[in-house]
Scaffold this active site. Structure first.
Site, PDB file in Angstrom:
ATOM      1  N   LYS A  94     -19.210  52.667  -7.698  1.00 21.00           N
ATOM      2  CA  LYS A  94     -20.090  51.612  -7.591  1.00 21.00           C
ATOM      3  C   LYS A  94     -19.522  51.347  -6.194  1.00 21.00           C
ATOM      4  O   LYS A  94     -18.134  51.592  -5.999  1.00 21.00           O
ATOM      5  CB  LYS A  94     -20.208  51.529  -8.458  1.00 21.00           C
ATOM      6  N   GLU A 131     -29.754  52.850  -9.141  1.00 26.22           N
ATOM      7  CA  GLU A 131     -29.248  50.824  -8.662  1.00 26.22           C
ATOM      8  C   GLU A 131     -30.585  51.647  -6.436  1.00 26.22           C
ATOM      9  O   GLU A 131     -30.447  50.989  -6.006  1.00 26.22           O
ATOM     10  CB  GLU A 131     -27.899  51.275  -8.227  1.00 26.22           C
ATOM     11  N   GLY A 188     -24.944  50.687 -17.684  1.00 28.44           N
ATOM     12  CA  GLY A 188     -24.234  50.221 -17.140  1.00 28.44           C
ATOM     13  C   GLY A 188     -24.287  48.481 -18.351  1.00 28.44           C
ATOM     14  O   GLY A 188     -24.276  47.427 -18.181  1.00 28.44           O
ATOM     15  N   HIS A 203     -29.667  57.821  -7.494  1.00 29.84           N
ATOM     16  CA  HIS A 203     -29.254  56.416  -8.368  1.00 29.84           C
ATOM     17  C   HIS A 203     -30.378  55.658  -8.382  1.00 29.84           C
ATOM     18  O   HIS A 203     -30.983  55.097  -7.824  1.00 29.84           O
ATOM     19  CB  HIS A 203     -27.573  56.182  -7.631  1.00 29.84           C
ATOM     20  N   GLU A 246     -30.031  59.663 -16.183  1.00 31.04           N
ATOM     21  CA  GLU A 246     -29.247  58.501 -16.244  1.00 31.04           C
ATOM     22  C   GLU A 246     -30.854  57.644 -16.520  1.00 31.04           C
ATOM     23  O   GLU A 246     -31.353  57.438 -15.901  1.00 31.04           O
ATOM     24  CB  GLU A 246     -29.069  58.013 -14.781  1.00 31.04           C
ATOM     25  N   SER A 302     -23.942  54.538 -19.624  1.00 27.60           N
ATOM     26  CA  SER A 302     -22.296  54.683 -21.224  1.00 27.60           C
ATOM     27  C   SER A 302     -21.796  55.768 -21.336  1.00 27.60           C
ATOM     28  O   SER A 302     -21.235  54.815 -22.833  1.00 27.60           O
ATOM     29  CB  SER A 302     -23.340  53.165 -21.798  1.00 27.60           C
ATOM     30  N   ASN A 341     -18.336  58.027 -10.809  1.00 28.22           N
ATOM     31  CA  ASN A 341     -18.850  56.910  -9.988  1.00 28.22           C
ATOM     32  C   ASN A 341     -18.401  55.649  -9.391  1.00 28.22           C
ATOM     33  O   ASN A 341     -19.135  54.807 -10.498  1.00 28.22           O
ATOM     34  CB  ASN A 341     -21.309  56.770 -10.558  1.00 28.22           C
TER      35      ASN A 341
HETATM   36  C1  PEP Z   1     -23.238  55.537 -13.416  1.00 31.86           C
HETATM   37  O1  PEP Z   1     -22.954  54.028 -12.105  1.00 31.86           O
HETATM   38  O2  PEP Z   1     -24.263  55.931 -13.098  1.00 31.86           O
HETATM   39  C2  PEP Z   1     -23.313  54.981 -14.953  1.00 31.86           C
HETATM   40  C3  PEP Z   1     -23.837  55.801 -15.701  1.00 31.86           C
HETATM   41  O3  PEP Z   1     -22.924  53.736 -15.309  1.00 31.86           O
HETATM   42  P1  PEP Z   1     -22.676  53.570 -16.452  1.00 31.86           P
HETATM   43  O4  PEP Z   1     -21.795  54.870 -17.060  1.00 31.86           O
HETATM   44  O5  PEP Z   1     -21.537  52.472 -16.546  1.00 31.86           O
HETATM   45  O6  PEP Z   1     -23.529  53.352 -17.518  1.00 31.86           O
END
Ligand code: PEP
Length: 256
Positions: A14, A100, A176, A98, A170, A215, A12
């Site tokens: 982003k 976000e 992040g 997601h 997630e 992460s 992803n």
């Molecule tokens: C994500 O954006 O879905 C995500 C898991 O980000 P990160 O790997 O940076 O934590």
């Protein structure tokens, strides 16, 4: 993981990237990854780069998707992008729900469900994200939160819709932040989710691809992906760094 179940690592991006930086990243992925390595690899760039990604990855075996879509199929929805438009650019996947989008753009469970349906109407495979905040985890609400988020989609689409979808756990506190759920914490939630689906349909539960996101890095990917109910990852930050994303993809292959 079950030998019969597919495995997937999806990046992803982003709201990151540029034509120039994408060119380098995509060239590196094409050299190092292909579809015949016991796992599928995908990238989800911002909308404007879908044409570039499609041109660079067609024939590579690497697939691609988008990060969201409109719940409507066409019409006066300024600024929105439909599932059919994403299909025009060769998308296989679209991320829905997601954290976000849920947090920053107030996407409700009902809207996520409508987007999930719109994705499937267009022939896209939704990657449905569920996950709890740190406060919810500390209150012992993790299972209730992910169950509510999944139920909202199943109530609209039916359990059989999960045959043509991917589920991603997630935890919001791990996205992040550099804080990863431990393999045991992630596995516990994955097992809960698979068990929940199994009570509705055991065949669908066995075949359901369940990704972990939060992460994931080369250093923790092997252990995460070796958990029995973790079938791959949804990767944010590390998917923008060619060496890291390739290493994470290879970790998924090692656990084939
Ligand atoms: C994500 O954006 O879905 C995500 C898991 O980000 P990160 O790997 O940076 O934590």
């Amino acid at each position: 993981m079950s030998p019969g179940r597919g495995r997937l690592v999806a990046g992803n991006w982003k709201m990151h990237g540029s034509l120039a930086s994408n060119r380098d990243l995509l060239a590196r992925l094409c050299v190092s990854l292909n579809a015949n390595q016991g796992a599928e690899f995908a990238v989800c760039p911002p909308f404007p780069y879908l044409a570039q990604v499609s041109a660079a990855l067609t024939g590579s075996g690497i697939t691609w998707g988008a990060q969201t879509l409109c719940e409507n199929d066409h019409g006066a929805f300024t600024g929105e992008v439909s599932g059919a438009m994403l299909r025009d650019f060769g998308c296989r996947y679209v991320i829905v729900g997601h954290s976000e989008r849920r947090q920053l753009y107030s996407e409700s469970d009902a809207l996520v469900g409508a987007k999930f349906l719109a994705a499937q109407r267009s022939g896209l495979l939704p990657i449905l994200c569920v996950g709890e905040t740190l406060g919810q985890r500390e209150q012992g609400e993790t299972e209730a939160v992910v169950a509510r988020q999944l139920d909202a989609v199943v109530a609209l689409a039916g359990v059989s819709a999960l045959e043509s979808a991917v589920l991603a756990y997630e935890p919001v506190w791990a996205i992040g932040t550099g804080k990863t759920a431990s393999p045991a914490q992630a596995q516990a939630v994955h097992a809960f989710l698979r068990g929940k689906v199994a009570r509705m349909d055991s065949g669908i539960a066995d075949a359901l691809v369940l990704l972990y996101g939060g992460s994931v890095k080369p250093a923790n990917a092997v252990e995460l992906f070796s958990q029995p109910d973790i079938d791959g990852g949804l990767i944010g930050g590390a998917s923008l760094v060619a060496d890291d994303f390739i290493a994470i993809c290879k970790a998924a292959m090692r656990n084939s």
